[in-house]
Design an enzyme around this catalytic site. Sequence first.
Site, short mmCIF file in Angstrom:
data_model
loop_
_atom_site.label_atom_id
_atom_site.label_comp_id
_atom_site.label_asym_id
_atom_site.label_seq_id
_atom_site.Cartn_x
_atom_site.Cartn_y
_atom_site.Cartn_z
N HIS A 190 0.83 -1.22 0.00
CA HIS A 190 0.00 0.00 0.00
C HIS A 190 0.87 1.27 0.00
O HIS A 190 0.43 2.31 0.46
CB HIS A 190 -0.96 0.04 1.20
CG HIS A 190 -1.70 -1.24 1.41
ND1 HIS A 190 -2.94 -1.49 0.87
CD2 HIS A 190 -1.36 -2.37 2.10
CE1 HIS A 190 -3.34 -2.71 1.22
NE2 HIS A 190 -2.40 -3.27 1.96
N SER B 137 14.75 22.19 -14.99
CA SER B 137 13.54 22.91 -15.32
C SER B 137 13.94 24.27 -15.85
O SER B 137 14.95 24.83 -15.44
CB SER B 137 12.66 23.05 -14.08
OG SER B 137 11.86 24.21 -14.18
N LYS C 129 15.59 22.03 -9.80
CA LYS C 129 14.98 20.78 -10.26
C LYS C 129 15.93 19.84 -10.99
O LYS C 129 16.77 20.24 -11.76
CB LYS C 129 13.83 21.10 -11.22
CG LYS C 129 12.66 21.77 -10.53
CD LYS C 129 11.77 20.78 -9.84
CE LYS C 129 10.70 20.36 -10.83
NZ LYS C 129 9.71 19.50 -10.20
#
Length: 460
Positions: A160, A281, A287
């Site tokens: 999960h 980015s 990024k």
Amino acid sequence: MTTANKKLSSARLTQPTDKFVEEFTASVQFDQRMFRQDIRGSIAHATMLAEVKVLTIEERDQIIAGLQQIEQEIESGDFEWSIAQEDVHMNIEARLIALIGEVGKKLHTGRSRNDQVATDVRLYLRDMIDPIGQQLNRLQEALLNVAEREADTIMPGFTHLQTAQPVTFGHHMMAWYEMLVRDAERLEDCAKRVNSLPLGAAALAGTTFPIDREMTASLLGFDRICLNSLDAVSDRDFAIEFNSFASILMMHLSRFSEELIIWSSAQFDFVDLGDAFCTGSSIMPQKKNPDVPELIRGKTSRVYGNMFNLLTLMKNQPLAYNKDNQEDKEPLFDTIDTLLGSLRVYADMMSVITVKADNMRQAALRGYATATDLADYLVRKGTPFRDAHEVVGLSVAYGIKHKKDLSELTLEELQQFSANIEQDVFEVLTLEGSVAARNHLGGTAPEQVKAAIQKARRQR
Ligand code: ARG
């Protein structure tokens, strides 16, 4: 590309084909990539025709020399493809006639484009299955190397996407490896049915010439012959099977990608993918985006699309050949290209991936990953499992409240919840103790992971 040449196949038609229809029905724009296979098939066909005396030796030799010259022209970019000649087969045949004259017109004896195209597609796919298998193999090798290096590295295992139990990173890599083993088996199995010769079926019913299909098959390296002429020209199961193999493989790569994307986020920070496989980015200077895995996750959808394309293409075709089948090539080629590119970049990327063992370890410690080990310990000391489950639940709640992992609680703290807990509990509460204890075939213990790697290497 020109539309100037005279058509090879239209004496029956009194009106010329509408210009737009000519373009609309042509396939040479995309089927020209099968030129090598088309020429190889024609050489084998001419060779067989000479053996059964439908062609003379001189005619055969002229045809073969012409075809070889055409192959060189195409290789060197000197060949003029023509839309008016519709497809790769007729472009090459028209050029052959232009080169060697009347004799060139004899090549098409005893065959049809219907068995010709089916043969070319199978030959082309067969030629591409080898490099695909090689790239798949490279990726498997890269995974084995990472697994070997990280056989003892501990990470949280998830169910999960919540911390479940500690596992070794090597074990996780070997899970990926196992998925690819099944893919390799599927590819090998599908290759058997690709490698069956349709040539000789002619248009649909066979031919009146005394052809020797066994000979053509052996010349072209086919190990089977399509046994029914109607089925031979209309069967595209092999393409669907290949695409089905490809869909499952891409689904696997997409799942790996999803994990790499999560693991390379600042929040997880488990792996570094290497700058060569990421981009920055244009606006956010901090990024480093995991473009390669993201793109592969995205490309999975086009392979699924091709799967549906092919299945739907076939679902209502009556026997035998229908022009619909011309539409089999673009999805098949797209799947081949996508798969080759994705496997190649994945193998490269997994060869340079860096694993951040400390971060994984810290994450495993944060998630009470050894709770099941404590429950199993209590069971071994005589506590019924359901009671043990409750004791551990209370211990975890206590740990959360006091910001401590189970292994950081004192013996006295733990004994509040069960008198069965003794000093030896700490052996099972450590991450190392937890993974080492799962020491059976298929378990996560480093010893088992190393054995699995050895076994895999022996079987390669
Ligand atoms: N370009 C066609 C294809 O891709 C070749 C076979 C055409 N046969 C025919 N009878 N029109 O399937």
